[in-house]
Every structure is written in C-alpha cells, then in structure tokens.
Design an enzyme around this catalytic site. Structure first.
Site, short mmCIF file in Angstrom:
data_model
loop_
_atom_site.label_atom_id
_atom_site.label_comp_id
_atom_site.label_asym_id
_atom_site.label_seq_id
_atom_site.Cartn_x
_atom_site.Cartn_y
_atom_site.Cartn_z
N LYS A 246 -5.40 6.83 32.00
CA LYS A 246 -4.09 7.24 31.49
C LYS A 246 -2.99 6.67 32.39
O LYS A 246 -3.04 6.80 33.60
CB LYS A 246 -4.01 8.77 31.46
CG LYS A 246 -2.74 9.27 30.85
CD LYS A 246 -2.65 10.79 30.91
CE LYS A 246 -1.25 11.22 30.53
NZ LYS A 246 -0.96 12.57 30.90
N LYS B 281 0.70 -17.13 2.76
CA LYS B 281 -0.67 -16.69 3.03
C LYS B 281 -1.64 -17.17 1.94
O LYS B 281 -2.82 -16.83 1.97
CB LYS B 281 -0.73 -15.17 3.14
CG LYS B 281 0.08 -14.60 4.31
CD LYS B 281 -0.28 -13.14 4.60
CE LYS B 281 0.59 -12.57 5.70
NZ LYS B 281 0.13 -11.28 6.21
N PRO C 236 -4.77 -10.59 14.78
CA PRO C 236 -5.21 -11.54 13.74
C PRO C 236 -4.68 -11.10 12.38
O PRO C 236 -4.54 -9.91 12.12
CB PRO C 236 -6.74 -11.44 13.79
CG PRO C 236 -7.03 -10.13 14.43
CD PRO C 236 -5.88 -9.86 15.37
N ASP C 237 -4.40 -12.06 11.51
CA ASP C 237 -3.95 -11.72 10.16
C ASP C 237 -5.19 -11.65 9.26
O ASP C 237 -5.82 -12.66 8.95
CB ASP C 237 -2.98 -12.79 9.66
CG ASP C 237 -2.33 -12.36 8.36
OD1 ASP C 237 -3.06 -12.08 7.39
OD2 ASP C 237 -1.09 -12.25 8.33
N ASN D 167 1.86 3.18 12.84
CA ASN D 167 2.95 3.25 11.87
C ASN D 167 2.73 4.45 10.96
O ASN D 167 1.76 5.19 11.11
CB ASN D 167 3.05 1.94 11.08
CG ASN D 167 1.75 1.61 10.39
OD1 ASN D 167 1.29 2.36 9.54
ND2 ASN D 167 1.14 0.51 10.79
N PHE E 146 -0.32 -6.66 0.01
CA PHE E 146 0.80 -5.76 -0.21
C PHE E 146 1.90 -6.20 0.74
O PHE E 146 1.60 -6.70 1.83
CB PHE E 146 0.41 -4.30 0.08
CG PHE E 146 -0.13 -3.57 -1.12
CD1 PHE E 146 -1.35 -3.93 -1.66
CD2 PHE E 146 0.58 -2.54 -1.71
CE1 PHE E 146 -1.86 -3.26 -2.77
CE2 PHE E 146 0.09 -1.85 -2.82
CZ PHE E 146 -1.13 -2.22 -3.35
O1 PMT Z 1 -0.47 4.25 3.22
P1 PMT Z 1 0.72 4.80 2.45
O2 PMT Z 1 1.44 5.87 3.20
O3 PMT Z 1 0.34 5.20 1.05
O4 PMT Z 1 1.79 3.61 2.30
C1 PMT Z 1 1.48 2.50 1.52
C2 PMT Z 1 1.97 1.18 2.17
C3 PMT Z 1 3.48 1.19 2.22
C4 PMT Z 1 1.39 1.05 3.58
C5 PMT Z 1 1.41 0.03 1.26
O5 PMT Z 1 1.91 0.18 -0.05
C6 PMT Z 1 1.79 -1.33 1.81
O6 PMT Z 1 2.86 -1.86 1.53
N1 PMT Z 1 0.87 -1.92 2.61
C7 PMT Z 1 1.15 -3.17 3.34
C8 PMT Z 1 1.98 -2.88 4.53
C9 PMT Z 1 2.18 -4.08 5.41
O7 PMT Z 1 1.63 -4.10 6.44
O8 PMT Z 1 2.89 -5.03 4.91
P2 PMT Z 1 3.16 -6.41 5.70
O9 PMT Z 1 4.26 -7.00 4.93
O10 PMT Z 1 3.39 -6.18 7.14
O11 PMT Z 1 1.82 -7.24 5.53
C10 PMT Z 1 1.58 -8.05 4.39
C11 PMT Z 1 0.13 -8.06 4.06
O12 PMT Z 1 -0.62 -8.65 5.14
C12 PMT Z 1 -0.51 -6.70 3.80
O13 PMT Z 1 -1.40 -6.85 2.71
C13 PMT Z 1 -1.27 -6.39 5.08
O14 PMT Z 1 -2.42 -5.59 4.84
C14 PMT Z 1 -1.66 -7.79 5.54
N2 PMT Z 1 -1.77 -7.94 6.99
C15 PMT Z 1 -0.71 -7.77 7.80
C16 PMT Z 1 -0.84 -7.98 9.15
C17 PMT Z 1 -2.09 -8.35 9.66
N3 PMT Z 1 -2.27 -8.55 10.96
N4 PMT Z 1 -3.13 -8.51 8.85
C18 PMT Z 1 -2.99 -8.32 7.52
O15 PMT Z 1 -3.95 -8.48 6.77
#
Ligand code: PMT
Length: 401
Positions: free
Chosen positions: A289, A342, A306-307, A210, A324
């Site tokens: 490849k 969560k 995994p989360d 991403n 976040f």
């Molecule tokens: O890196 P930058 O370019 O500065 O951009 C910053 C950002 C937009 C990436 C950052 O501010 C942000 O929002 N990060 C979280 C992005 C995200 O994955 O959001 P989510 O809504 O998909 O996930 C929610 C939370 O679960 C996040 O804290 C993520 O780290 C966590 N997660 C998600 C999936 C997963 N498998 N494991 C996780 O721990």
C-alpha cells in the site's frame, strides 16, 4: 407485425398490482397473431377478473388445478403440452420460490413442472422482496436451469417506494420472445461480448477505473443469446447476473481482458466490444500500500493499454467486429473516426456524461456501419440491445435495414 401467427403462449398471471399489465400483454400477443391461454393464481384473481383475461384472449381462463369442467377439455398436462412457451407475467416472489423448490400446489406451479417448453418469467414485486437473498438465490437457481428472465425494471412502485421490481412492459416481453424464438437470427453463430469497466491497480488497495456498470454489455450478451447465439461474456467487475447458457469470464484489468478475449475468440465469430476499457494503466504497480509520506502532490506514470478491438481485428479471427464509442461531444463524428481507424464493421455511438450512457438503464445510440447510420431512439438498454443484435444479423446477411 403478425410474426407470432401459429405460436401458442400459455400465460401465467400472479397476484400483484402489476397483474393489470397482463391485459396489455395478451392484447399485444394476440395482435401479433399468437394464441393465448391464461392461467391465473388465486391471488391474481384478487387484482383482475378472469373474465377480462378471457375476453382478451378469446379462451377460457384457468384458475384451478381441480377444475372438473376443464379436466374434461384441457387438463394441466394437455395445457402444458399445448404451449410453445410458458410466460409468467407478472411473476411474484412466491411463484419464483415454488418454481425453484419444485412445489406444485396450484395450477400454475404444477404447469411449470409439467412444461417441457421454454419458460420466461417477468418478475414484479417490492424492491426489498426482489433484493432479498432468498429471492435472489431462487432466481439464480432458475436461471441456471434455463428459465429466461425479463426484468424486473427500475422505477416507482405501487407501494410508493422506488427501486427494482416493476414488471417489464408488454413490448419488452414481446421483444424477448421474438429474439428467443420467432427469428433466432443468430442461430449457429458464436458471439464474444466484452462488458463493464476495467480496473487498473495502483497498489493492493487502489485502482483507476470508470463508471461503467456493465448493463449495456450484459444486455448485448443476453440479446445475442436470446437470438440463438452461443455467447461468451468477458466481464470486468460488475454486480450483474448472467442468463444461463452464457459462458462468463471474470477479469479485472485491460491486460486480463485482452488475454481472455484472445483465448476465447472463436474462429469466424462475432466480437462486440461494449466494455469501457481503461486506455491507460500505471506503469509500475506498488506491491505494498502506497504511503502518504506528507506529500502534497503525487505523479503517476501511466502507460497505454493494448487496444482489444484492434487486436481482434488484426487477429483476423472475427467475421464481424462491433465497437462501442462513448463520447461527450460530436459523438457520431468521433465514432465514425474510430470505425475507420480501427477498421471495424460497425460502431455503436453513445453520448456519455452525468446520468447518460454510463450506469443507467436507458441509453440512446446511433449504429454506424461503413455505409449506413441508424439512429435508435432513447430506450431501455435491453430493448436497444435487441435492436442492435437485429442490425448485426441483418448486416451479416447484407440486408441492413
Ligand atoms: O456499462 P454501462 O454502465 O451500461 O455503460 C455502457 C457504456 C457507456 C460503457 C457502453 O455503451 C460503451 O459506450 N462502451 C464503450 C466505452 C468506451 O470505452 O468507448 P471508447 O470510445 O473509449 O472505446 C471505443 C471502443 O474501443 C470500445 O468498443 C472499447 O471497448 C474498445 N477499446 C477501448 C480501449 C481499449 N484499450 N481497448 C478496446 O477494445
């Protein structure tokens, strides 16, 4: 806020158009209660008058290593011993090079070698000078030796070019000083931050990922470190550098990130999940490849990753778990759902999209706790990170602002 009362700041000013900004910095520092002594390099004098600095600081401006007048009053050793901080703003490529090599051929470079207090530099220079491998190598050396860097910032430059090299604003330099010294709000705390994207391989040459640059996560790690915490940063692939003192672990995939987090998560620590973790990975990664084979379509089977956040919560090791949430619509609504689902202590919601949130220096976030919502206005990620860290610290003390 007069929270710098009693703080003694030795401000070094180097040559460059940005030297005029030191005047604002002196004004803000003195307004906050600090006592400021200014040291200017010879080239700084070409841009701003020592008299202006003197009028603003209320102390005579020092420019010469061999100043008979000053040596009787406050010599360079005394000046360095007087200070609580040496702040160099703007810091030119030249002073950074001299600091890195230990060259003491004027008052400011000599003061740097004598100073036994924290040193903060706020670089300002043309974008190519900043990007030059020599400057970058000097900065790395200085970071490794504990010099605190604030900036440079991205934007239009005095020479008409666009890029990284503008000096940070006074407000941002004060925030960095506040985080570092005045409050030390996370002293004795251990913080683990995840940052950047993850890469989920398809074959040895391709991956799914991403647009995360890591800027928000690195800003969170730096703000926590400046607030006195012991910080570990588990980072996906980025091109960013880290402050010295931060332990950085480099990973690629979500599974690697989870393993590193579980290994590093300290008992009773604070976990901040800023990483944009890929929700899915390819079920079977090709060992060679993948060939086109004249296929018009290709189907990839994805399986859930995994989360990491939930695993940290389940482990019971963290005293505070902050997530976040990156959303394109109904940000606060979806973020609140994630907070509850969560079982997080706090979630930082940001809108993402083209030029927003991802891979930008700026962001706009809403911090959501179980019983509060704090909207932080559009701002630089480093400033927002400082504000979020302050909210986390207040939450830990049950005094949410
Ligand atoms: O890196 P930058 O370019 O500065 O951009 C910053 C950002 C937009 C990436 C950052 O501010 C942000 O929002 N990060 C979280 C992005 C995200 O994955 O959001 P989510 O809504 O998909 O996930 C929610 C939370 O679960 C996040 O804290 C993520 O780290 C966590 N997660 C998600 C999936 C997963 N498998 N494991 C996780 O721990």
């Amino acid at each position: 806020m007069q929270d710098f009362v009693g703080k003694k700041i030795l401000l070094g000013v180097c040559g460059g158009v940005a030297a005029y900004k030191s005047a604002y910095l002196i004004r803000e520092l003195t307004r906050a209660g600090a006592e400021v002594n200014v040291v200017m390099t010879q080239s700084a004098k070409e841009f701003v008058s020592p008299l202006l600095m003197q009028a603003l600081s209320g102390n005579s401006t020092r420019t010469d290593l061999f100043d008979a007048q000053a040596e009787r009053a406050m010599g360079h050793i005394e000046l360095a011993r007087w200070a609580d901080y040496l702040v160099i703003a703007p810091a030119s490529a030249n002073i950074l090079a001299k600091m890195a090599q230990g060259i003491a051929d004027d008052l400011l470079s000599t003061l740097y070698l004598v100073a036994e207090v924290p040193v903060m530099v706020c670089p300002a220079m043309n974008r190519s000078m900043w990007a030059h491998p020599a400057t970058q190598a000097n900065c790395k050396l200085l970071r490794d030796r504990g010099v605190i860097f604030v900036g440079p910032e991205e934007g239009s430059q005095a020479c008409g070019e666009q890029g990284l090299g503008r000096v940070s604003e006074a407000e941002q330099i004060l925030s960095a000083l506040r985080l570092h010294d005045v409050h030390q709000i996370l002293q004795d705390k251990k913080v683990l931050v995840t940052a950047g994207p993850t890469r989920e391989p398809l074959d040895p040459v391709r991956y799914i990922s991403n647009y995360s640059s890591g800027k928000m996560g690195y800003a969170m790690a730096e703000a926590a470190a400046m607030a006195g915490a012991q910080v570990t940063l588990v980072s996906g692939p980025t091109s960013l550098q880290t402050l010295s003192g931060i332990k950085r672990i480099q990973v690629e995939s979500a599974q690697e990130m989870l393993a590193a987090v579980m290994q590093e998560m300290p008992e009773g620590g604070i976990f901040i999940g800023t990483a944009a973790v890929a929700d899915y990975r390819v079920e079977s990664v090709a060992s060679e490849k993948m060939k086109k084979k004249n296929l018009e379509e290709m189907t990839l089977k994805l399986v859930k990753n995994p989360d990491i956040l939930s695993r940290v919560v389940q482990s019971g090791r963290a005293s505070c778990v902050v997530g976040f949430a990156a959303e394109t619509t109904d940000v606060v609504h979806y973020a609140t759902e994630k907070l509850q689902h969560k079982q997080l202590d706090m979630i930082v919601a940001n809108t993402v999209g083209k030029g927003l949130g991802f891979d930008s220096d700026m962001n706009q976030v809403t911090v959501i706790t179980k019983n509060k919502q704090i909207e932080l206005p559009f701002n630089h990620k480093t400033r927002l990170a400082g504000q979020i860290i302050a909210i986390i610290a207040a939450t830990l003390q049950n005094v949410v602002p």
